[in-house]
Design a protein around this motif. Structure first.
Motif, PDB file in Angstrom:
ATOM      1  N   GLU A 251       0.852  -1.255   0.066  1.00  0.00           N
ATOM      2  CA  GLU A 251      -0.013  -0.029   0.184  1.00  0.00           C
ATOM      3  C   GLU A 251       0.981   1.492  -0.075  1.00  0.00           C
ATOM      4  O   GLU A 251       0.711   2.328  -0.745  1.00  0.00           O
ATOM      5  CB  GLU A 251      -0.965   0.077   1.194  1.00  0.00           C
ATOM      6  CG  GLU A 251      -1.856   1.074   1.214  1.00  0.00           C
ATOM      7  CD  GLU A 251      -3.119   1.254   2.327  1.00  0.00           C
ATOM      8  OE1 GLU A 251      -4.031   1.120   2.164  1.00  0.00           O
ATOM      9  OE2 GLU A 251      -2.578   0.733   3.528  1.00  0.00           O
ATOM     10  N   ALA A 252       1.991   1.146   0.698  1.00  0.00           N
ATOM     11  CA  ALA A 252       2.756   2.487   0.768  1.00  0.00           C
ATOM     12  C   ALA A 252       3.273   2.660  -0.570  1.00  0.00           C
ATOM     13  O   ALA A 252       3.689   3.605  -0.783  1.00  0.00           O
ATOM     14  CB  ALA A 252       3.949   2.220   1.781  1.00  0.00           C
ATOM     15  N   ARG A 253       3.886   1.658  -1.524  1.00  0.00           N
ATOM     16  CA  ARG A 253       4.231   1.931  -2.590  1.00  0.00           C
ATOM     17  C   ARG A 253       3.198   2.160  -3.862  1.00  0.00           C
ATOM     18  O   ARG A 253       3.425   2.329  -4.942  1.00  0.00           O
ATOM     19  CB  ARG A 253       4.868   0.586  -3.220  1.00  0.00           C
ATOM     20  CG  ARG A 253       6.296   0.184  -2.439  1.00  0.00           C
ATOM     21  CD  ARG A 253       6.955  -0.902  -2.861  1.00  0.00           C
ATOM     22  NE  ARG A 253       7.267  -0.898  -4.314  1.00  0.00           N
ATOM     23  CZ  ARG A 253       7.551  -2.014  -4.930  1.00  0.00           C
ATOM     24  NH1 ARG A 253       7.836  -3.173  -4.514  1.00  0.00           N
ATOM     25  NH2 ARG A 253       7.930  -1.799  -6.509  1.00  0.00           N
ATOM     26  N   GLY A 254       1.829   2.300  -3.457  1.00  0.00           N
ATOM     27  CA  GLY A 254       0.814   2.477  -4.191  1.00  0.00           C
ATOM     28  C   GLY A 254       0.377   1.336  -5.217  1.00  0.00           C
ATOM     29  O   GLY A 254      -0.312   1.334  -6.243  1.00  0.00           O
ATOM     30  N   LEU A 255       0.697   0.242  -4.656  1.00  0.00           N
ATOM     31  CA  LEU A 255       0.252  -1.066  -5.456  1.00  0.00           C
ATOM     32  C   LEU A 255      -1.057  -1.712  -5.208  1.00  0.00           C
ATOM     33  O   LEU A 255      -1.494  -2.267  -5.872  1.00  0.00           O
ATOM     34  CB  LEU A 255       1.577  -2.149  -5.496  1.00  0.00           C
ATOM     35  CG  LEU A 255       2.991  -1.633  -5.782  1.00  0.00           C
ATOM     36  CD1 LEU A 255       3.840  -2.732  -5.637  1.00  0.00           C
ATOM     37  CD2 LEU A 255       2.826  -1.124  -7.245  1.00  0.00           C
ATOM     38  N   VAL A 256      -1.230  -1.514  -3.776  1.00  0.00           N
ATOM     39  CA  VAL A 256      -2.808  -2.180  -3.476  1.00  0.00           C
ATOM     40  C   VAL A 256      -3.365  -0.988  -2.722  1.00  0.00           C
ATOM     41  O   VAL A 256      -2.664   0.017  -2.053  1.00  0.00           O
ATOM     42  CB  VAL A 256      -2.706  -3.242  -2.503  1.00  0.00           C
ATOM     43  CG1 VAL A 256      -2.093  -4.466  -3.611  1.00  0.00           C
ATOM     44  CG2 VAL A 256      -2.039  -3.361  -1.414  1.00  0.00           C
ATOM     45  N   GLU A 257      -4.677  -1.115  -2.657  1.00  0.00           N
ATOM     46  CA  GLU A 257      -5.474  -0.204  -1.761  1.00  0.00           C
ATOM     47  C   GLU A 257      -6.409  -1.120  -0.819  1.00  0.00           C
ATOM     48  O   GLU A 257      -6.824  -1.997  -1.548  1.00  0.00           O
ATOM     49  CB  GLU A 257      -5.908   0.991  -2.498  1.00  0.00           C
ATOM     50  CG  GLU A 257      -6.881   0.475  -3.363  1.00  0.00           C
ATOM     51  CD  GLU A 257      -7.529   1.839  -4.299  1.00  0.00           C
ATOM     52  OE1 GLU A 257      -7.015   2.783  -4.462  1.00  0.00           O
ATOM     53  OE2 GLU A 257      -8.415   1.803  -5.144  1.00  0.00           O
ATOM     54  N   ARG A 258      -6.685  -0.579   0.395  1.00  0.00           N
ATOM     55  CA  ARG A 258      -7.650  -1.029   1.173  1.00  0.00           C
ATOM     56  C   ARG A 258      -9.066  -0.189   1.003  1.00  0.00           C
ATOM     57  O   ARG A 258      -8.777   1.096   1.116  1.00  0.00           O
ATOM     58  CB  ARG A 258      -7.249  -1.032   2.463  1.00  0.00           C
ATOM     59  CG  ARG A 258      -6.081  -1.926   2.880  1.00  0.00           C
ATOM     60  CD  ARG A 258      -5.740  -1.765   4.502  1.00  0.00           C
ATOM     61  NE  ARG A 258      -4.672  -2.698   4.887  1.00  0.00           N
ATOM     62  CZ  ARG A 258      -3.455  -2.367   5.134  1.00  0.00           C
ATOM     63  NH1 ARG A 258      -3.113  -1.203   4.861  1.00  0.00           N
ATOM     64  NH2 ARG A 258      -2.457  -3.271   5.611  1.00  0.00           N
ATOM     65  N   ARG A 259     -10.079  -0.686   0.539  1.00  0.00           N
ATOM     66  CA  ARG A 259     -11.311  -0.078   0.693  1.00  0.00           C
ATOM     67  C   ARG A 259     -12.227  -0.474   1.523  1.00  0.00           C
ATOM     68  O   ARG A 259     -12.307  -1.865   1.908  1.00  0.00           O
ATOM     69  CB  ARG A 259     -11.801  -0.319  -0.924  1.00  0.00           C
ATOM     70  CG  ARG A 259     -11.098   0.487  -1.915  1.00  0.00           C
ATOM     71  CD  ARG A 259     -11.653   0.166  -3.261  1.00  0.00           C
ATOM     72  NE  ARG A 259     -10.799   0.411  -4.576  1.00  0.00           N
ATOM     73  CZ  ARG A 259     -11.065  -0.098  -5.587  1.00  0.00           C
ATOM     74  NH1 ARG A 259     -12.209  -0.778  -6.040  1.00  0.00           N
ATOM     75  NH2 ARG A 259     -10.170   0.297  -6.510  1.00  0.00           N
ATOM     76  N   ARG A 260     -13.197   0.315   1.870  1.00  0.00           N
ATOM     77  CA  ARG A 260     -14.338  -0.257   2.726  1.00  0.00           C
ATOM     78  C   ARG A 260     -15.190  -1.305   2.135  1.00  0.00           C
ATOM     79  O   ARG A 260     -15.193  -1.154   0.855  1.00  0.00           O
ATOM     80  CB  ARG A 260     -15.258   0.984   3.076  1.00  0.00           C
ATOM     81  CG  ARG A 260     -14.776   1.737   3.936  1.00  0.00           C
ATOM     82  CD  ARG A 260     -15.712   2.868   4.369  1.00  0.00           C
ATOM     83  NE  ARG A 260     -15.445   3.828   5.467  1.00  0.00           N
ATOM     84  CZ  ARG A 260     -15.375   3.663   6.653  1.00  0.00           C
ATOM     85  NH1 ARG A 260     -16.332   2.576   7.238  1.00  0.00           N
ATOM     86  NH2 ARG A 260     -15.023   4.449   7.503  1.00  0.00           N
ATOM     87  N   ASN A 261     -15.358  -2.194   2.829  1.00  0.00           N
ATOM     88  CA  ASN A 261     -16.341  -3.447   2.527  1.00  0.00           C
ATOM     89  C   ASN A 261     -17.733  -2.930   2.674  1.00  0.00           C
ATOM     90  O   ASN A 261     -18.017  -2.913   3.885  1.00  0.00           O
ATOM     91  CB  ASN A 261     -15.872  -4.617   3.319  1.00  0.00           C
ATOM     92  CG  ASN A 261     -16.669  -5.768   2.763  1.00  0.00           C
ATOM     93  OD1 ASN A 261     -17.857  -5.768   1.991  1.00  0.00           O
ATOM     94  ND2 ASN A 261     -15.964  -7.206   2.753  1.00  0.00           N
ATOM     95  N   PRO A 262     -18.421  -2.866   1.689  1.00  0.00           N
ATOM     96  CA  PRO A 262     -19.853  -2.652   1.864  1.00  0.00           C
ATOM     97  C   PRO A 262     -20.707  -3.384   2.575  1.00  0.00           C
ATOM     98  O   PRO A 262     -21.708  -2.900   3.282  1.00  0.00           O
ATOM     99  CB  PRO A 262     -20.434  -2.469   0.241  1.00  0.00           C
ATOM    100  CG  PRO A 262     -19.310  -2.835  -0.470  1.00  0.00           C
ATOM    101  CD  PRO A 262     -18.213  -2.961   0.238  1.00  0.00           C
ATOM    102  N   ALA A 263     -20.280  -4.841   2.556  1.00  0.00           N
ATOM    103  CA  ALA A 263     -21.067  -5.820   3.309  1.00  0.00           C
ATOM    104  C   ALA A 263     -20.573  -5.845   4.692  1.00  0.00           C
ATOM    105  O   ALA A 263     -21.258  -6.505   5.508  1.00  0.00           O
ATOM    106  CB  ALA A 263     -20.718  -7.116   2.802  1.00  0.00           C
TER     107      ALA A 263
END
Length: 145
Positions: free
Chosen positions: A66-78
């Motif tokens: 995430e720090a490298r901008g390769l993945v992101e954490r998003r809110r899980n709508p469920a």
């Protein structure tokens, strides 16, 4: 046979790490990027369970990616408590390049084998993996806390 497998595994792992070095990507990060791509939107916990990686180790790997901008954490709508993992555009690009490097490395590694011999080797190694009780497709080093 144990010594031969051990020393071969050591050199193969070392050279695979070198193959990914131009991308500043570790093999464990490559494994997690592959898992995120295959299971886009899964939680860290679900991916950790799938890869049999302890939760604390997954958090560290995801933090680095995430720090490298390769993945992101998003809110899980469920589930508001959970975060879904997604590749970023840069993450998809790096993963595609990593697959290219991995394929090139495998081609070089197996250059002295025919297609039949390569398949036979994979089959025999999978039988050893099964005998050892390892999960197919999961690197044993990732599973240790």
């Amino acid at each position: 046979m144990g010594f031969t497998l051990s020393t071969t595994g050591y050199v193969v792992a070392k050279r695979f790490r070198q193959a990914l070095a131009p991308l500043a990507l570790e093999p464990r990060e490559f494994a997690l990027l592959r898992a995120v791509a295959a299971h886009e939107g899964a939680s860290q916990q679900a991916l950790g369970e799938r890869l049999q990686i302890p939760a604390s180790r997954v958090v560290g790997i995801v933090d680095a990616l995430e720090a490298r901008g390769l993945v992101e954490r998003r809110r899980n709508p469920a589930d508001r408590r959970a975060r879904a993992l997604h590749l970023t555009a840069e993450g998809s690009s790096v993963l595609a390049r990593a697959f290219g490097l991995a394929t090139e490395y495998e081609r070089d590694l197996c250059a002295g084998l025919s297609a039949e011999e390569r398949e036979q080797l994979l089959d025999l190694l999978q039988r050893v993996v099964q005998r050892l009780g390892l999960a197919p497709g999961v690197h044993a080093a990732l599973t240790e806390a």
